[in-house]
Design a protein around this motif. Structure first.
Motif, short mmCIF file in Angstrom:
data_model
loop_
_atom_site.label_atom_id
_atom_site.label_comp_id
_atom_site.label_asym_id
_atom_site.label_seq_id
_atom_site.Cartn_x
_atom_site.Cartn_y
_atom_site.Cartn_z
N ALA A 1 0.82 -1.21 0.00
CA ALA A 1 0.00 0.00 0.00
C ALA A 1 0.85 1.26 0.00
O ALA A 1 0.41 2.32 -0.47
CB ALA A 1 -0.93 0.00 1.21
N LEU A 2 2.07 1.16 0.50
CA LEU A 2 2.95 2.31 0.60
C LEU A 2 4.00 2.35 -0.52
O LEU A 2 4.91 3.19 -0.48
CB LEU A 2 3.65 2.30 1.96
CG LEU A 2 2.71 2.63 3.13
CD1 LEU A 2 3.21 2.00 4.43
CD2 LEU A 2 2.56 4.13 3.30
N THR A 3 3.89 1.45 -1.49
CA THR A 3 4.87 1.36 -2.56
C THR A 3 4.34 2.00 -3.84
O THR A 3 3.31 1.60 -4.38
CB THR A 3 5.23 -0.11 -2.84
OG1 THR A 3 5.79 -0.69 -1.66
CG2 THR A 3 6.26 -0.22 -3.96
N HIS A 4 5.06 2.98 -4.32
CA HIS A 4 4.70 3.71 -5.54
C HIS A 4 5.14 2.92 -6.77
O HIS A 4 6.06 2.12 -6.71
CB HIS A 4 5.38 5.09 -5.51
CG HIS A 4 4.96 6.00 -6.61
ND1 HIS A 4 5.72 6.20 -7.73
CD2 HIS A 4 3.85 6.77 -6.75
CE1 HIS A 4 5.11 7.07 -8.53
NE2 HIS A 4 3.97 7.44 -7.95
N GLY A 5 4.47 3.17 -7.89
CA GLY A 5 4.80 2.47 -9.13
C GLY A 5 6.21 2.71 -9.61
O GLY A 5 6.76 1.91 -10.38
N SER A 6 6.83 3.81 -9.18
CA SER A 6 8.21 4.10 -9.57
C SER A 6 9.21 3.20 -8.84
O SER A 6 10.37 3.12 -9.22
CB SER A 6 8.55 5.56 -9.26
OG SER A 6 8.48 5.80 -7.86
N GLN A 7 8.74 2.53 -7.78
CA GLN A 7 9.61 1.70 -6.98
C GLN A 7 9.49 0.22 -7.31
O GLN A 7 10.47 -0.51 -7.30
CB GLN A 7 9.27 1.90 -5.49
CG GLN A 7 10.06 1.04 -4.50
CD GLN A 7 11.53 1.44 -4.43
OE1 GLN A 7 11.88 2.54 -4.82
NE2 GLN A 7 12.37 0.54 -3.97
N ALA A 8 8.27 -0.24 -7.62
CA ALA A 8 8.07 -1.67 -7.90
C ALA A 8 6.77 -1.86 -8.65
O ALA A 8 5.84 -1.05 -8.56
CB ALA A 8 8.04 -2.47 -6.59
N ALA A 9 6.71 -2.97 -9.38
CA ALA A 9 5.47 -3.31 -10.11
C ALA A 9 4.37 -3.67 -9.14
O ALA A 9 3.18 -3.43 -9.40
CB ALA A 9 5.74 -4.46 -11.08
N ALA A 10 4.74 -4.28 -8.00
CA ALA A 10 3.77 -4.62 -6.96
C ALA A 10 3.54 -3.37 -6.12
O ALA A 10 4.12 -3.20 -5.04
CB ALA A 10 4.28 -5.77 -6.11
N ASN A 11 2.68 -2.47 -6.63
CA ASN A 11 2.47 -1.19 -5.96
C ASN A 11 1.05 -1.08 -5.41
O ASN A 11 0.32 -2.05 -5.35
CB ASN A 11 2.78 -0.05 -6.94
CG ASN A 11 1.98 -0.15 -8.21
OD1 ASN A 11 0.75 -0.14 -8.19
ND2 ASN A 11 2.65 -0.28 -9.35
N TYR A 12 0.68 0.14 -5.04
CA TYR A 12 -0.57 0.34 -4.29
C TYR A 12 -1.85 0.34 -5.12
O TYR A 12 -2.95 0.43 -4.57
CB TYR A 12 -0.50 1.64 -3.49
CG TYR A 12 -0.26 2.90 -4.30
CD1 TYR A 12 -1.19 3.39 -5.21
CD2 TYR A 12 0.90 3.65 -4.12
CE1 TYR A 12 -0.97 4.55 -5.93
CE2 TYR A 12 1.13 4.83 -4.82
CZ TYR A 12 0.18 5.28 -5.72
OH TYR A 12 0.40 6.44 -6.42
N GLU A 13 -1.77 0.24 -6.42
CA GLU A 13 -2.93 0.52 -7.26
C GLU A 13 -4.11 -0.41 -7.02
O GLU A 13 -5.26 0.03 -6.95
CB GLU A 13 -2.52 0.51 -8.73
CG GLU A 13 -1.61 1.69 -9.10
CD GLU A 13 -1.14 1.64 -10.54
OE1 GLU A 13 -1.47 0.67 -11.24
OE2 GLU A 13 -0.43 2.58 -10.95
N ARG A 14 -3.87 -1.71 -6.89
CA ARG A 14 -4.98 -2.64 -6.65
C ARG A 14 -5.62 -2.41 -5.28
O ARG A 14 -6.84 -2.46 -5.13
CB ARG A 14 -4.50 -4.08 -6.79
CG ARG A 14 -4.37 -4.55 -8.23
CD ARG A 14 -3.76 -5.95 -8.32
NE ARG A 14 -4.48 -6.92 -7.51
CZ ARG A 14 -5.59 -7.57 -7.91
NH1 ARG A 14 -6.11 -7.33 -9.10
NH2 ARG A 14 -6.18 -8.45 -7.13
#
Length: 241
Positions: A46-59
């Motif tokens: 939930a705290l991971t932005h798309g710029s950091q990893a593919a497994a990010n907060y969007e879902r």
């Protein structure tokens, strides 16, 4: 609900730490939401932005947005038993905007625990309404998955607090007010056009022109198309007097 947890929580190896305080993510969740995570992974995501990893907060943002909407609707339904559906909808729409979610996130110290790529951090993503609002919804999604509806509901009620009660009457959304003005004066339905988009992907700036035929127009900026449209509608209403 008291969100201050007095019990000690041992930090876990590899768990996210705040760059500013060294506080572990689990300790922050316990202190902030009064919930001890059974699984830390959803909160890290939930705290991971798309710029950091593919497994990010969007879902998780998708899920949290729905949990927030239901919880807020239930809360408003109880708090304002004599208000009609339209008034309740106006209140809800005003309370779940990205800007309000971002404001709640700032109050909780969410930015200290964001995982951002270097470019996103340099571009100011940690202070972006878009990013913070989305992350706040993602955290609500994580709380729902890990602790269930009661935990998510308690976190929302604590985070939003007096915001729900401070409005003396249901606010009129500027776009709705502008549309009503146009109808009352036998004018065309307001039109909204994006005239400019700038900034990086994670922190865009939109410029929108609101107009009523050839009668009048106004432009305004926002961190999302919706925010810019709302600001432009408010500017045009002010111009129309």
């Amino acid at each position: 609900m008291d969100l201050v947890h007095s019990g000690a929580v041992e930090p876990h190896r590899g768990r996210l730490l705040s760059a500013s305080s060294g506080e572990s993510l689990e300790r922050w969740i316990v202190r902030t939401f009064g919930h001890t995570p059974a699984d830390i992974a959803p909160f890290e995501r939930a705290l991971t932005h798309g710029s950091q990893a593919a497994a990010n907060y969007e879902r998780l943002e998708f899920l949290g947005d729905r949990v927030l909407g239901l919880t807020m609707a239930e809360w408003l339904f109880t708090l304002f038993p004599n208000e009609p559906e339209g008034a309740l909808s106006k209140r809800l729409n005003a309370l779940v905007t990205g800007a309000v979610c971002a404001d709640v996130a700032r109050g909780l110290g969410v930015a200290d625990h964001l995982k951002l790529g270097k470019q996103a951090r340099d571009d100011g993503a940690a202070g972006s309404d878009n990013v913070l609002g989305d992350v706040m919804e993602a955290l609500i999604g994580a709380l729902y998955l890990d602790g269930g509806m009661e935990v998510a509901r308690a976190a929302i009620r604590s985070g939003w607090g007096e915001r729900v009660k401070t409005q003396g009457s249901a606010p009129q959304h500027p776009k709705s007010a502008l549309q009503e003005w146009a109808a009352a004066h036998n004018r065309r339905t307001p039109a909204y056009d994006v005239v400019d988009r700038s900034g990086p992907h994670h922190a865009p700036r939109f410029t929108v022109k609101a107009s009523i035929g050839t009668l009048a127009e106004a432009t305004a900026e926002g961190s999302s198309k919706q925010e810019a449209e709302t600001a432009a509608a408010a500017a045009l209403l002010a111009k129309l007097g």
